[in-house]
Design an enzyme around this catalytic site. Structure first.
Site, mmCIF file in Angstrom:
data_model
loop_
_atom_site.group_PDB
_atom_site.id
_atom_site.type_symbol
_atom_site.label_atom_id
_atom_site.label_comp_id
_atom_site.label_asym_id
_atom_site.label_seq_id
_atom_site.Cartn_x
_atom_site.Cartn_y
_atom_site.Cartn_z
ATOM 1 N N THR A 100 7.385 36.569 -54.324
ATOM 2 C CA THR A 100 6.621 37.802 -54.143
ATOM 3 C C THR A 100 6.354 37.978 -52.662
ATOM 4 O OG1 THR A 100 4.524 36.626 -54.311
ATOM 5 C CG2 THR A 100 5.415 37.551 -56.326
ATOM 6 N N GLU B 97 5.748 38.845 -61.130
ATOM 7 C CA GLU B 97 5.244 37.797 -62.020
ATOM 8 C C GLU B 97 5.496 38.119 -63.487
ATOM 9 O OE1 GLU B 97 3.720 39.093 -59.447
ATOM 10 O OE2 GLU B 97 2.662 37.575 -58.268
ATOM 11 N N LYS C 281 -14.900 51.284 -52.526
ATOM 12 C CA LYS C 281 -16.189 51.090 -53.184
ATOM 13 C C LYS C 281 -17.260 51.844 -52.430
ATOM 14 C CE LYS C 281 -14.446 46.936 -55.210
ATOM 15 N NZ LYS C 281 -13.604 45.860 -54.702
ATOM 16 N N TRP D 68 -16.520 53.587 -57.772
ATOM 17 C CA TRP D 68 -15.185 53.271 -57.290
ATOM 18 C C TRP D 68 -14.395 54.556 -57.106
ATOM 19 C CZ3 TRP D 68 -12.826 48.451 -60.225
ATOM 20 C CH2 TRP D 68 -13.626 47.323 -59.953
#
Lengths: 542, 542
Positions: free
Chosen positions: A186, A331, A439, A444
């Protein structure tokens, strides 16, 4: 008591043998680095992958030894996919878009024994080969005649000379299906790259799941163009799924510009193409400029990062091409969800359906998912509650190569790092990367929502939304914008463009115009770099 | 070295949990024995299958204990599919069309502990229950109120009363995916029935393979009608594949006549139906008589025995429904091949395509096949050479339950008992059952070819071709014919109908008209009985 069924391991060699036997005539077409189109069939690929297997045997490569590739999408790369993994070694696909020192670091970490590279990357290999201590054999993916005499690289052979002495017949070894098959690192934004080590079992199950009608819907009537690189999570598993289903494969090589991709789609009667949004931008621009149409393309799979709604609409409304919105991760092999409608949604209006199709989609059988709050409590599937997205399943990692980073799982679930909602029908929508969420006070703000609105503005080529420090609200959104060439737009124009589209407190506090937004090795915007660049940005009124 | 992927067994419980979670709202509609339509959802089926699991726990049934069903297609049967196998027991689907003594024999052989039956079969159970020594619990698939007070069957409970006390929440056990999941006996024509014992692994892999676009092509936009019984190789695996894909399920119960099937297809907007040719005959007759059309049906899967070309054409030409010709066996879970076109065949004329579609089709990934001569040597895939068809793969048996009949495999391959050709594109065509082939001199005559021509004659309802002894040629073909009601046709008419359609030596020597051809428990013609009946038949000129 066990069932009395045949004990046949799920092996990658079975995929290419199946393709050779049942779809021997199906074509594999590759645009080569040389610029020409190369044509062969699954029968040829199988024969040559058996040669690769035996060429590795001849070098005494051990079971599970790593064989690296640094290559574009093409038939030789495909032969390595099957020859390396099928013979029990581990295919390690290096990403050539990484910096040279990263390639060296990863090669050493993976302990690659062989490295096969396209001639495009000869300068890179010349520069780094001495630092790759574990690599004993260097293979240039070309004819013997194309090999430079003075490369200076010890042990360099051409691919064609390397495999030529080997027989095209071969008895593939049989072994435990949980054996390692391929390795992909990754490109994390922090820390060292980490390797996902796929198994034969996970690869074959992922191919079954990925080929399903509600996933990529692959059949022997398809001509598939994986624009997504084979060094990027195995081109989303398409080489395996194509062999499983006998689909024609069309490889673009290094030519990913709009014209090249368009010509290949038309010339090879491509029915399905797959890639990240940035590649399709070039294609759509090329088509718009030339007033071009598709003759055979019916669907494109878009993943890798959230696809702007404007692009989904452009494909559908202007070109009659269905965009399959997909979501996954390195993944996850990588497929997690694909967005296709359900029976009861078929009666909806086009607008209702589009609302659904803008989401990342439904889980494929083999992937379980849930969203949790910061305390790890599962959140409801109401389409409103957003939380950290967790996944599990047989093609999702349990840990990284060599145990790097310890145990990544939380109670058996892999935390994706994405923040998402899931609606009552099971359609998941990424609202943000957890590290990109802004935030603001207790609320959010989704950076993706803010960006999607910005790129719908006719003057905006690219947009990134990041949080910058605010004395009262902790963070407030800053919109970073690249204008389209020749277009003009002011800060005030852009901010007023948000009116009526989002709540007032979700509108960015400021706009910064830049020449370019830094992109990572897989084409994603590197917001971490932007955050660094704008860390002292003074918001108006502060 | 193992890959670093999550170690998740492939379990049948995962299928229903996936369906409940991701397709909780999708419908399961059943015509009940009572005659009414019952509607529920995957969410309901999951909840009730968890109750079944715990009801079995409460009876202290051990892991791998057999739970038998004697039931039509319906939601309660579906709940048993998941509740029994999911909790680690073995679902044993008994075929109610067998003679009572066969049901007893199989129940005792399987050592069933529980037997669940539809009320249709109460008289049968009353007659045999005392002979089923291993069965401790009898469950009538009905409400408590429908249970007869005076059945005399010891330990009889109603299904609803049995599961009602159990919680709808349950933690499914996790275990080795190779564990036995279900048991289905073949209705062999000779010797005792033999059991195929499927595993969780084989069932889930078969569901993946069966749902693929080139197999049954199942998605969450489908409404599936399995007319093929759930006691016949698990309805070809459709209950599992439907749960995997979230497709709506429509169950016909005991009403398999043309009108009932048609009404269900229209009422439930069925997109795909699956069954043996004999069922479709009734449907097509009903539609022809009423001048009816389909509104939503797009495809029917036909398998179980070779489908007459005339039926494939009728579906396509008269009703616009694509017939998917499929082939498999109880020993194969059952799917082996499905007939769908390849890319290069899409440019063919409708007639060229029909030639392909009349074959049994291409292997699904997971099934390997070959044809061999009497010495076991592999024959070429030239579409001409016919030989014994052999298969292998992870959803094909390695042996029969309790080792009956010894090792059925030949060098790891299962001999299907079918004689077939395979063309260069991998399309397999059954030319006959090896025991039904007529060996005339040194040549083989396919009984199926002869029959297909006969049933294309407008006066013929059903036809069977068998070999009868001949002093010179060893065997010669005799055509046994059932005429359509009200139709007339002579021996000479029928024989001349073969002119120009086959070689002269392939034309039957004689025709015998009968009132009925005996059918087996799965609807197949019992040629063994015909051969017995006509063993002294005197052919003309002999």
């Amino acid at each position: 008591m066990f069932g009395l069924m045949q004990d046949q391991p799920l092996l990658i060699s079975s995929l290419i043998e199946f393709a050779a036997r049942h779809h021997g005539e199906a074509e594999v077409v590759s645009r080569r680095v040389e610029g020409d189109l190369h044509r062969c069939t699954y029968r040829d690929v199988a024969a040559r992958s058996r040669q690769v297997a035996q060429a590795l045997d001849a070098w005494d490569l051990a079971f599970s030894d790593r064989v690296a590739t640094l290559a574009w999408n093409g038939y030789r790369h495909l032969e390595l996919y099957f020859g390396v993994s099928g013979s029990g070694r581990v295919l390690h696909t290096l990403n050539p878009r990484l910096a040279a020192d990263q390639v060296v670091w990863i090669t050493n970490h993976a302990e690659d024994r062989v490295l096969c590279f396209d001639m495009t990357f000869l300068p890179l290999i010349k520069a780094i080969w001495k630092q790759c201590a574990t690599v004993k054999h260097w293979v240039a993916l070309c004819d013997e005649g194309a090999l430079p005499a003075d490369s200076g690289i010890e042990g360099l052979v051409s691919y064609e000379a390397w495999i030529a002495p080997q027989a095209t017949q071969y008895e593939w070894p049989s072994f435990d299906e949980r054996s390692a098959a391929s390795l992909c690192y990754t490109s994390g934004t922090t820390g060292n790259p980490k390797g996902a080590l796929y198994s034969h079992r996970s690869t074959v199950l992922h191919a079954y799941g990925g080929a399903l009608p509600d996933a990529l819907n692959l059949s022997a009537r398809d001509s598939i163009l994986p624009v997504v690189p084979m060094f990027h999570v195995n081109a989303w598993g398409l080489p395996y799924a194509a062999a499983m289903t006998g689909a024609k494969l069309v490889f673009p090589g290094a030519a990913l510009d709009g014209k090249s991709v368009y010509d290949l789609i038309e010339g090879e009667r491509v029915t399905m193409a797959a890639g990240v949004p940035t590649v399709w931008l070039g294609l759509l621009n090329h088509m718009a400029q030339g007033g071009l149409r598709f003759s055979t393309l019916s669907r494109t799979v878009i993943g890798g990062s959230a696809c702007p709604p404007a692009m989904i609409r452009a494909f559908k409304d202007q070109y009659g091409v269905t965009v399959l919105h997909a979501w996954g991760m390195t993944e996850m092999s990588p497929l997690g969800t694909v967005c296709t409608l359900k029976l009861h949604q078929m009666a909806g209006t086009p607008e209702q359906q589009m609302t659904v199709l803008l989401k990342q989609g439904r889980a494929i059988f083999g992937v379980e998912m849930k969203i949790v709050d910061p305390e790890g409590q599962e959140l409801p599937w109401d389409g409103q509650s957003s939380g950290d997205l967790m996944v599990k399943g047989p093609w999702i990692i349990s840990s990284y190569f060599k145990g790097e980073g310890g145990n990544p799982l939380v109670d058996g679930w892999f935390p994706t790092g994405d923040v998402a909602t899931i609606d009552p029908d099971g359609f998941m929508q990424i609202t943000d990367r957890s590290k990109d969420v802004i935030k603001s006070g207790g609320e959010w703000i989704s950076s993706i929502d803010v960006e999607n609105i910005a790129v719908a503005h006719p003057a905006v080529a690219m947009a990134a939304c990041i949080g910058v420090r605010h004395p009262k609200w902790d963070e407030r959104p800053l919109l970073v914008v690249v204008k389209k060439p020749g277009s003009e737009v002011t800060r005030e124009d852009l901010l007023s463009f948000y009116e009526g589209k989002v709540a007032k407190w979700q509108v960015p506090d400021d706009v910064a115009f830049v020449d370019a937004i830094p992109l990572g090795a897989t084409g994603k915007m590197q917001k971490m770099k932007l955050r660094e660049q704008f860390k002292d940005h003074m918001l108006p009124g502060v």
